[in-house]
Scaffold this motif. Sequence first.
Motif, short mmCIF file in Angstrom:
data_model
loop_
_atom_site.label_atom_id
_atom_site.label_comp_id
_atom_site.label_asym_id
_atom_site.label_seq_id
_atom_site.Cartn_x
_atom_site.Cartn_y
_atom_site.Cartn_z
N ILE A 134 0.86 -1.18 0.00
CA ILE A 134 0.00 0.00 0.00
C ILE A 134 0.90 1.23 0.00
N ASN A 135 0.69 2.10 -0.98
CA ASN A 135 1.48 3.32 -1.10
C ASN A 135 0.58 4.51 -0.76
N VAL A 136 0.94 5.27 0.27
CA VAL A 136 0.17 6.43 0.71
C VAL A 136 1.02 7.68 0.51
N PRO A 137 0.74 8.44 -0.57
CA PRO A 137 1.55 9.63 -0.85
C PRO A 137 1.35 10.73 0.19
N LYS A 138 2.40 11.48 0.42
CA LYS A 138 2.32 12.67 1.27
C LYS A 138 1.79 13.83 0.43
N THR A 139 1.23 14.82 1.10
CA THR A 139 0.79 16.02 0.39
C THR A 139 2.03 16.80 -0.05
N GLU A 140 1.85 17.61 -1.07
CA GLU A 140 2.98 18.38 -1.59
C GLU A 140 3.56 19.31 -0.53
N GLU A 141 2.70 19.84 0.33
CA GLU A 141 3.16 20.76 1.38
C GLU A 141 4.06 20.06 2.40
N SER A 142 3.87 18.76 2.57
CA SER A 142 4.63 18.05 3.60
C SER A 142 5.90 17.38 3.08
N THR A 143 6.11 17.37 1.78
CA THR A 143 7.31 16.73 1.25
C THR A 143 8.52 17.60 1.52
N ARG A 144 9.61 16.93 1.75
CA ARG A 144 10.84 17.63 2.06
C ARG A 144 11.43 18.21 0.77
N ARG A 145 11.89 19.44 0.86
CA ARG A 145 12.56 20.03 -0.30
C ARG A 145 13.78 20.79 0.17
N ARG A 146 14.74 20.84 -0.70
CA ARG A 146 16.00 21.49 -0.36
C ARG A 146 15.90 22.98 -0.71
N ILE A 147 16.38 23.82 0.18
CA ILE A 147 16.35 25.26 -0.01
C ILE A 147 17.75 25.71 -0.40
N GLU A 148 17.83 26.36 -1.54
CA GLU A 148 19.11 26.89 -2.01
C GLU A 148 19.50 28.13 -1.22
N ILE A 149 20.74 28.20 -0.84
CA ILE A 149 21.26 29.38 -0.14
C ILE A 149 21.76 30.36 -1.20
N GLN A 150 21.31 31.59 -1.10
CA GLN A 150 21.71 32.60 -2.11
C GLN A 150 22.71 33.55 -1.57
#
Length: 106
Positions: free
Chosen positions: A90-106
Amino acid sequence: WAPRTDLSETDDAYRTHLDVPGMDKDDITINLQSNTLTVSGERASERREEGEEYVRVERAAGNFHRSFTLPDAVDPAQVEAAYDDGVLTINVPKTEESTRRRIEIQ
């Protein structure tokens, strides 16, 4: 009886693997309500043949019921299940808001 279960998490989903050998997929029910994933079903016992007496019985039969509480950040509309070689996945996807994403340092 309760099927042996593995529960894993990736960056974008939760995945559950349940060992239910000898069962037909039509004998298994999967529900997701209020972030509780419930899997239930019934495995029938095999009939004994006339004159056959069991010396040892280790394979479980009867009803089972497993429940797993998931975090709030799941997408119930995208849940998928597959049954292959006695393993229910059973595959239960996470919502887009809860997925981890990398933040680029500027």
